[in-house]
Design a protein around this motif. Structure first.
Motif, PDB file in Angstrom:
ATOM      1  N   ILE A 181      73.337 113.202 -12.195  1.00 24.16           N
ATOM      2  CA  ILE A 181      72.772 112.550 -11.000  1.00 24.16           C
ATOM      3  C   ILE A 181      73.120 111.062 -11.013  1.00 24.16           C
ATOM      4  O   ILE A 181      72.963 110.387 -12.035  1.00 24.16           O
ATOM      5  CB  ILE A 181      71.220 112.666 -10.980  1.00 24.16           C
ATOM      6  N   VAL A 182      73.553 110.570  -9.847  1.00 27.40           N
ATOM      7  CA  VAL A 182      73.768 109.124  -9.696  1.00 27.40           C
ATOM      8  C   VAL A 182      72.851 108.628  -8.587  1.00 27.40           C
ATOM      9  O   VAL A 182      72.848 109.168  -7.474  1.00 27.40           O
ATOM     10  CB  VAL A 182      75.233 108.800  -9.333  1.00 27.40           C
ATOM     11  N   LEU A 183      72.082 107.597  -8.910  1.00 29.34           N
ATOM     12  CA  LEU A 183      71.135 107.026  -7.945  1.00 29.34           C
ATOM     13  C   LEU A 183      71.699 105.686  -7.455  1.00 29.34           C
ATOM     14  O   LEU A 183      71.960 104.787  -8.266  1.00 29.34           O
ATOM     15  CB  LEU A 183      69.776 106.818  -8.639  1.00 29.34           C
ATOM     16  N   TRP A 184      71.875 105.572  -6.123  1.00 26.13           N
ATOM     17  CA  TRP A 184      72.471 104.363  -5.543  1.00 26.13           C
ATOM     18  C   TRP A 184      71.390 103.471  -4.924  1.00 26.13           C
ATOM     19  O   TRP A 184      70.569 103.934  -4.122  1.00 26.13           O
ATOM     20  CB  TRP A 184      73.491 104.745  -4.474  1.00 26.13           C
ATOM     21  N   ALA A 185      71.416 102.187  -5.336  1.00 24.76           N
ATOM     22  CA  ALA A 185      70.549 101.185  -4.688  1.00 24.76           C
ATOM     23  C   ALA A 185      71.451 100.208  -3.952  1.00 24.76           C
ATOM     24  O   ALA A 185      72.556  99.907  -4.424  1.00 24.76           O
ATOM     25  CB  ALA A 185      69.741 100.440  -5.750  1.00 24.76           C
ATOM     26  N   ARG A 186      70.984  99.714  -2.813  1.00 27.06           N
ATOM     27  CA  ARG A 186      71.900  98.836  -2.059  1.00 27.06           C
ATOM     28  C   ARG A 186      72.015  97.455  -2.700  1.00 27.06           C
ATOM     29  O   ARG A 186      72.945  96.717  -2.398  1.00 27.06           O
ATOM     30  CB  ARG A 186      71.475  98.737  -0.601  1.00 27.06           C
ATOM     31  N   SER A 187      71.052  97.081  -3.552  1.00 30.33           N
ATOM     32  CA  SER A 187      71.154  95.748  -4.142  1.00 30.33           C
ATOM     33  C   SER A 187      71.627  95.819  -5.594  1.00 30.33           C
ATOM     34  O   SER A 187      71.132  96.626  -6.395  1.00 30.33           O
ATOM     35  CB  SER A 187      69.798  95.022  -4.018  1.00 30.33           C
ATOM     36  N   ASP A 188      72.594  94.937  -5.928  1.00 29.66           N
ATOM     37  CA  ASP A 188      73.106  94.861  -7.313  1.00 29.66           C
ATOM     38  C   ASP A 188      71.960  94.570  -8.272  1.00 29.66           C
ATOM     39  O   ASP A 188      71.873  95.145  -9.346  1.00 29.66           O
ATOM     40  CB  ASP A 188      74.094  93.686  -7.465  1.00 29.66           C
ATOM     41  N   ARG A 189      71.106  93.647  -7.821  1.00 33.18           N
ATOM     42  CA  ARG A 189      70.021  93.204  -8.694  1.00 33.18           C
ATOM     43  C   ARG A 189      69.116  94.392  -9.062  1.00 33.18           C
ATOM     44  O   ARG A 189      68.779  94.611 -10.216  1.00 33.18           O
ATOM     45  CB  ARG A 189      69.202  92.106  -7.983  1.00 33.18           C
ATOM     46  N   GLN A 190      68.767  95.190  -8.058  1.00 29.15           N
ATOM     47  CA  GLN A 190      67.882  96.333  -8.345  1.00 29.15           C
ATOM     48  C   GLN A 190      68.584  97.353  -9.250  1.00 29.15           C
ATOM     49  O   GLN A 190      67.971  97.898 -10.176  1.00 29.15           O
ATOM     50  CB  GLN A 190      67.408  97.007  -7.051  1.00 29.15           C
ATOM     51  N   ALA A 191      69.870  97.584  -8.994  1.00 31.09           N
ATOM     52  CA  ALA A 191      70.597  98.564  -9.827  1.00 31.09           C
ATOM     53  C   ALA A 191      70.653  98.089 -11.277  1.00 31.09           C
ATOM     54  O   ALA A 191      70.406  98.868 -12.210  1.00 31.09           O
ATOM     55  CB  ALA A 191      72.003  98.778  -9.268  1.00 31.09           C
ATOM     56  N   HIS A 192      70.957  96.805 -11.467  1.00 30.91           N
ATOM     57  CA  HIS A 192      71.008  96.279 -12.837  1.00 30.91           C
ATOM     58  C   HIS A 192      69.649  96.382 -13.510  1.00 30.91           C
ATOM     59  O   HIS A 192      69.534  96.775 -14.669  1.00 30.91           O
ATOM     60  CB  HIS A 192      71.468  94.804 -12.841  1.00 30.91           C
TER      61      HIS A 192
ATOM     62  N   SER B 290      75.141 100.336  -7.737  1.00 31.45           N
ATOM     63  CA  SER B 290      75.066  99.784  -6.375  1.00 31.45           C
ATOM     64  C   SER B 290      76.448  99.909  -5.725  1.00 31.45           C
ATOM     65  O   SER B 290      76.689  99.344  -4.661  1.00 31.45           O
ATOM     66  CB  SER B 290      74.630  98.313  -6.420  1.00 31.45           C
ATOM     67  N   ASP B 291      77.338 100.669  -6.393  1.00 31.28           N
ATOM     68  CA  ASP B 291      78.697 100.855  -5.881  1.00 31.28           C
ATOM     69  C   ASP B 291      78.788 102.233  -5.214  1.00 31.28           C
ATOM     70  O   ASP B 291      78.726 103.262  -5.894  1.00 31.28           O
ATOM     71  CB  ASP B 291      79.663 100.758  -7.079  1.00 31.28           C
ATOM     72  N   LEU B 292      78.937 102.224  -3.901  1.00 35.21           N
ATOM     73  CA  LEU B 292      78.953 103.506  -3.172  1.00 35.21           C
ATOM     74  C   LEU B 292      80.123 104.401  -3.605  1.00 35.21           C
ATOM     75  O   LEU B 292      80.032 105.629  -3.503  1.00 35.21           O
ATOM     76  CB  LEU B 292      79.036 103.261  -1.671  1.00 35.21           C
ATOM     77  N   ASN B 293      81.214 103.786  -4.105  1.00 33.88           N
ATOM     78  CA  ASN B 293      82.353 104.602  -4.558  1.00 33.88           C
ATOM     79  C   ASN B 293      81.936 105.580  -5.648  1.00 33.88           C
ATOM     80  O   ASN B 293      82.525 106.646  -5.807  1.00 33.88           O
ATOM     81  CB  ASN B 293      83.472 103.707  -5.110  1.00 33.88           C
TER      82      ASN B 293
END
Ligand SMILES: NC(=O)C1=CN([C@@H]2O[C@H](COP(=O)(O)OP(=O)(O)OC[C@H]3O[C@@H](n4cnc5c(N)ncnc54)[C@H](OP(=O)(O)O)[C@@H]3O)[C@@H](O)[C@H]2O)C=CC1
Ligand SMILES: O=C(CO)COP(=O)(O)O
Length: 318
Positions: free
Chosen positions: A25-36, A61-64
């Motif tokens: 599973i990969v969870l995407w957050a739109r903000s770099d800060r939140q993902a880090h 936070s990388d949609l790719n």
């Protein structure tokens, strides 16, 4: 691999539950800060602080990184779903909207929004009675997976079911979407009733007449009665109208108490009430509770006047 787009409470809870089964599973957050931060703390401090991430759950936070997914769950507030779909590259990955509501600008629900730009991609909706906090810690939960294509639906049902997350499926996307959208409007109404101190009997009346309103709307737009009386309709209505864990219900409580409410909190029923009222006007449909909720939110009425108006409507058969 399953990609979860949106790292709010619901997206995070689903990612945790699915990851616990050993799935990639990969969870995407739109903000770099939140993902880090999530990668470092191994939890979502902002939206779901008490649910640690399983070791295998990846965050980005990388949609790719989610483009290789074989299923994509879109867990953002409904009014932002269209914008999120536009960010994704077109392809043949099934898109499962994990959101509840009706878009203000178009009057459409999740699968209609997806179909506007992704007509050839499978669109489904995952909905039903479930608080993110319950799902995240593995409490037993039953949901509805709605998809017009039953073959795709059966495959998604088996992919997304876990030992604690039991999915039922239906091809009735209209019923599942209307149930999930409208129960939030009724939860605001029930919260307002309780916030104003009108008591449990008044809440039971509001919930029941709210369900009658949902059935009336559903019958005009082609929802199946059994969908509305299932998990995505009645099930979620009961949960959301009776629990202070619900943000829609708490928003209603604040209206009833005439207190302020944090505008950053996701309250899907507020925009949905407005969208539904417009649809009902166009269809010449009587929706007294939806109308009252809209007027309360806009400050065009107060609880005493609203109740008096509802109680004095012409008498009729149940
Ligand atoms: N919470 C729950 O218990 C349940 C929620 N749902 C449904 O799930 C949906 C999402 O709700 P929930 O997760 O609770 O909401 P939250 O408020 O917890 O999180 C919202 C998420 O959406 C992101 N987001 C907001 N605007 C945008 C945008 N324009 N583009 C991309 N991402 C955006 C936020 O990112 P950021 O933090 O960067 O703003 C955040 O990750 C709703 O439709 C809700 O009804 C369904 C069942 C249970
Ligand atoms: O949809 C939900 C429960 O099924 C969550 O409700 P709220 O969005 O009101 O918190």
């Amino acid at each position: 691999m399953i990609g979860v787009v949106g790292a709010g409470a619901f997206g995070t809870a689903l990612a945790i539950a699915l990851s616990k089964t050993g799935k990639d599973i990969v969870l995407w957050a739109r903000s770099d800060r939140q993902a880090h931060e999530m990668a470092e703390l191994r939890c979502n401090r902002v939206y779901l602080p008490d649910a640690p991430f399983p070791d295998g759950l990846r965050v980005t936070s990388d949609l790719n990184e989610v483009t290789a997914a074989t299923t994509l769950l879109l867990a953002v507030p409904l009014q932002h779903l269209r914008g999120v779909v536009d960010l994704l590259s077109p392809g043949d990955t099934p898109l499962v909207a994990c959101c509840k509501g009706i878009e203000l600008a178009s009057g459409k629900g999740p699968t209609g929004i997806i179909a506007d730009t992704r007509r050839d991609q499978t669109a489904a909706v995952l909905t039903g009675p479930s608080f993110a906090a319950d799902i995240a810690i593995g409490r037993p939960t039953a949901l509805t997976l709605a998809c017009a294509d039953d073959t795709a639906s059966a495959s998604l049902q088996s992919t997304l079911t876990t030992p604690s997350l039991r999915l039922y499926r239906t091809t009735d996307t209209i019923g599942a979407e209307l149930g999930g959208a409208l129960k939030n409007v009724m939860a605001i109404a029930c919260g307002a009733v309780m916030g104003a101190g009108l008591g449990d009997s008044a809440r039971a009346a509001t919930l029941t007449r709210g369900f009658a309103e949902m059935q009336r709307i559903g019958s005009v737009f082609g929802a199946r009665p059994e969908t509305l009386s299932g998990l995505s309709g009645l099930g979620d209505l009961v949960l959301t109208c009776t629990s202070e864990l619900s943000r829609n219900y708490r928003f209603g409580l604040s209206l009833g108490r005439r207190e302020a409410f944090d505008p950053k909190t996701t309250v899907e029923g507020a925009a949905t009430a407005k969208a539904m009222l417009q649809i009902a006007r166009d269809a010449n449909l009587d929706v007294p509770i939806t109308k009252t909720v809209t007027a309360l939110i806009d400050g065009d009425t107060q609880i005493p006047e609203a109740i008096a108006e509802l109680m004095q409507r012409p008498l009729k058969e149940e």
